[in-house]
Design an enzyme around this catalytic site. Structure first.
Site, PDB file in Angstrom:
ATOM      1  N   ARG A   1       1.429  -1.491   2.918  1.00 53.97           N
ATOM      2  CA  ARG A   1       0.037  -1.034   2.978  1.00 53.97           C
ATOM      3  C   ARG A   1      -0.883  -2.051   3.653  1.00 53.97           C
ATOM      4  O   ARG A   1      -1.986  -1.716   4.037  1.00 53.97           O
ATOM      5  CB  ARG A   1      -0.472  -0.688   1.566  1.00 53.97           C
ATOM      6  CG  ARG A   1       0.141   0.605   1.034  1.00 53.97           C
ATOM      7  CD  ARG A   1      -0.308   0.906  -0.386  1.00 53.97           C
ATOM      8  NE  ARG A   1       0.242  -0.049  -1.339  1.00 53.97           N
ATOM      9  CZ  ARG A   1      -0.182  -0.185  -2.594  1.00 53.97           C
ATOM     10  NH1 ARG A   1      -1.162   0.562  -3.041  1.00 53.97           N
ATOM     11  NH2 ARG A   1       0.390  -1.056  -3.397  1.00 53.97           N
TER      12      ARG A   1
ATOM     13  N   GLU B   1      15.593 -21.402  -7.388  1.00 52.67           N
ATOM     14  CA  GLU B   1      16.034 -20.724  -6.166  1.00 52.67           C
ATOM     15  C   GLU B   1      17.063 -19.649  -6.496  1.00 52.67           C
ATOM     16  O   GLU B   1      17.857 -19.785  -7.428  1.00 52.67           O
ATOM     17  CB  GLU B   1      16.609 -21.744  -5.171  1.00 52.67           C
ATOM     18  CG  GLU B   1      15.517 -22.648  -4.610  1.00 52.67           C
ATOM     19  CD  GLU B   1      16.006 -23.575  -3.512  1.00 52.67           C
ATOM     20  OE1 GLU B   1      17.236 -23.665  -3.295  1.00 52.67           O
ATOM     21  OE2 GLU B   1      15.145 -24.212  -2.885  1.00 52.67           O
TER      22      GLU B   1
ATOM     23  N   ASP C   1       1.267  12.012  -3.930  1.00 53.16           N
ATOM     24  CA  ASP C   1       0.873  10.845  -3.130  1.00 53.16           C
ATOM     25  C   ASP C   1       2.124  10.053  -2.782  1.00 53.16           C
ATOM     26  O   ASP C   1       3.193  10.280  -3.358  1.00 53.16           O
ATOM     27  CB  ASP C   1      -0.117   9.980  -3.919  1.00 53.16           C
ATOM     28  CG  ASP C   1      -1.067   9.200  -3.005  1.00 53.16           C
ATOM     29  OD1 ASP C   1      -0.826   9.155  -1.780  1.00 53.16           O
ATOM     30  OD2 ASP C   1      -2.049   8.635  -3.518  1.00 53.16           O
TER      31      ASP C   1
ATOM     32  N   ASP D   1      -6.031  11.964  -1.017  1.00 49.40           N
ATOM     33  CA  ASP D   1      -6.744  11.670   0.228  1.00 49.40           C
ATOM     34  C   ASP D   1      -6.058  12.416   1.364  1.00 49.40           C
ATOM     35  O   ASP D   1      -4.937  12.908   1.213  1.00 49.40           O
ATOM     36  CB  ASP D   1      -6.864  10.158   0.498  1.00 49.40           C
ATOM     37  CG  ASP D   1      -5.516   9.481   0.587  1.00 49.40           C
ATOM     38  OD1 ASP D   1      -4.596  10.063   1.192  1.00 49.40           O
ATOM     39  OD2 ASP D   1      -5.378   8.368   0.054  1.00 49.40           O
TER      40      ASP D   1
ATOM     41  N   LYS E   1     -11.232  10.184  -0.572  1.00 54.11           N
ATOM     42  CA  LYS E   1     -11.235   9.022  -1.483  1.00 54.11           C
ATOM     43  C   LYS E   1     -11.974   7.845  -0.863  1.00 54.11           C
ATOM     44  O   LYS E   1     -11.844   7.572   0.315  1.00 54.11           O
ATOM     45  CB  LYS E   1      -9.783   8.621  -1.759  1.00 54.11           C
ATOM     46  CG  LYS E   1      -9.632   7.455  -2.699  1.00 54.11           C
ATOM     47  CD  LYS E   1      -8.187   7.244  -3.061  1.00 54.11           C
ATOM     48  CE  LYS E   1      -7.471   6.394  -2.060  1.00 54.11           C
ATOM     49  NZ  LYS E   1      -6.085   6.106  -2.444  1.00 54.11           N
TER      50      LYS E   1
END
Ligand code: R5P
Length: 283
Positions: free
Chosen positions: A89, A35, A211, A160, A184
C-alpha cells in the site's frame, strides 16, 4: 517442490495439494542474537516455488533466505508466491522524503527469483516494481463461497471505488445481487475514516462488504455503522487479506457485523477459503 515460509504453511499445503507438487521440509530457527535462519534440509528439485506472505520484517527476510537456500541446493527455476505482499500500500511517496516501500521490497524479492505471483495487491501496478516477470492473481471470486445461500436482495458493496471490481467479482461468483461503492476519506494523522454513503437503498437488504484488506478495521467499522443507520438487515464483511491488526476484530464486532470471512493469504481464524487454487491455476 513447494517451499513454505513460516507465515504461509496452510496456504503452501493447499498449493501443494492443488498442483500435485511435493511440500519441501523446512526449518525455521533463530540465533541467540535474534538473527533468523530458514533452511530446506534435503531439498532436491530443479523447480522451486517459494511461498511466503510478507506480513512482517522477519517474514520478508525469511523469504529472501528461502529463495537463497533453494538456489544453493541446486534449484534452476525459482518462482516466488507472495499470497500477501507487505508494504504494497506504500506504492508512492505520499509526502516528500518518504520511500516507495513497495518498490524497495519488490526489488529485493526480485533478486532471488525468476518470477513472482502475488494475490490481489492493493494496486496491480505494484507488479511493475519487480525486475522479473510478476503477475497479480485475483482470488476475490472465492469470497462468495462462505456466504449463506439465502442472502436477501443482496448488495455487494465496496467501501471505496478502488475495490468495486472485487465487489463485482464476488457478486458474479455468488450468482445474484447488485454492486455499489461508498466514497472514503481517511485522515492520515488520526487514522480516522469518514464514509460518504452512496444512494443505494439498503433497508432490509443483506449487504456484503468487500475489500482487498481489513487492516485496522476502521474502514469496515465505519461502513457497518452507516449501513446499520440506514436499516440494512445483515452485514457480512469479506476481504482477500484478513490482516485484522490490533483491535480490528473487536471493532467489527462492536459495529455489529453478522460474520467476517477472508482467504488464507494471511492465516487467521476467519480464513474461510483458500486462495491457493487461484494461484495454482497460474503456476
Ligand atoms: C485502502 O484503500 C484499502 O483498500 C483498504 O480499504 C484499507 O487499507 C483498509 O484499512 P483499514 O482496515 O485500516 O481501514
Amino acid at each position: 517442490m513447494i517451499v513454505s515460509g513460516s507465515t504461509s504453511q496452510a496456504f503452501a499445503a493447499a498449493l501443494a495439494e492443488a498442483t500435485g507438487r511435493e511440500l519441501a521440509a523446512v526449518e525455521y530457527d533463530r540465533f541467540p542474537d535474534g538473527e533468523l535462519q530458514a533452511a530446506v534440509p534435503g531439498f532436491a528439485a530443479d523447480d522451486a516455488v517459494v511461498v511466503g506472505s510478507t506480513v512482517s520484517s522477519d517474514a520478508h527476510l525469511e523469504l529472501l533466505q528461502l529463495q537463497d537456500a533453494v538456489r544453493e541446493a541446486g534449484a534452476g527455476e525459482v518462482t516466488t508466491v507472495l499470497p500477501y505482499m507487505g508494504y504494497a500500500r506504500q506504492d508512492r511517496a505520499f509526502t516528500a522524503g518518504e520511500p516507495v516501500s513497495s518498490r524497495a521490497v519488490a526489488r529485493a524479492v526480485s533478486t532471488g527469483t525468476d518470477r513472482v505471483l502475488t494475490v490481489n495487491p492493493h494496486e496491480t501496478a505494484v507488479c511493475d516494481f519487480f525486475t522479473v516477470p510478476a503477475e497479480a492473481v485475483d482470488a476475490a471470486g472465492r469470497l462468495a463461497e462462505p456466504l449463506p445461500s439465502d442472502l436477501a436482495d443482496p448488495l455487494f458493496l465496496s467501501p471505496d471505488e478502488g475495490a468495486v471490481d472485487l465487489a463485482a467479482t464476488t457478486r458474479d461468483a455468488y450468482g445474484r445481487g447488485a454492486t455499489d461503492y461508498f466514497e472514503k476519506e481517511r485522515d492520515y494523522d488520526t487514522g480516522e475514516v469518514e464514509i460518504e454513503p452512496s444512494d443505494a437503498v439498503v433497508t432490509d437488504r443483506d449487504v456484503v462488504l468487500v475489500d482487498d484488506i481489513v487492516a485496522t478495521g476502521s474502514t469496515m467499522a465505519e461502513s457497518i455503522d452507516v449501513l446499520t443507520d440506514r436499516g440494512a438487515a445483515r452485514v457480512f464483511v469479506t476481504c482477500v487479506h484478513p490482516m485484522l491488526a490490533a483491535n480490528a476484530r473487536t471493532k467489527l464486532e462492536r459495529a455489529g457485523i453478522t460474520a467476517v470471512f477472508g482467504t488464507d493469504t494471511i492465516e487467521r481464524q476467519v480464513s474461510a477459503v483458500s486462495a491457493a487454487p487461484a494461484v495454482a491455476d497460474r503456476l
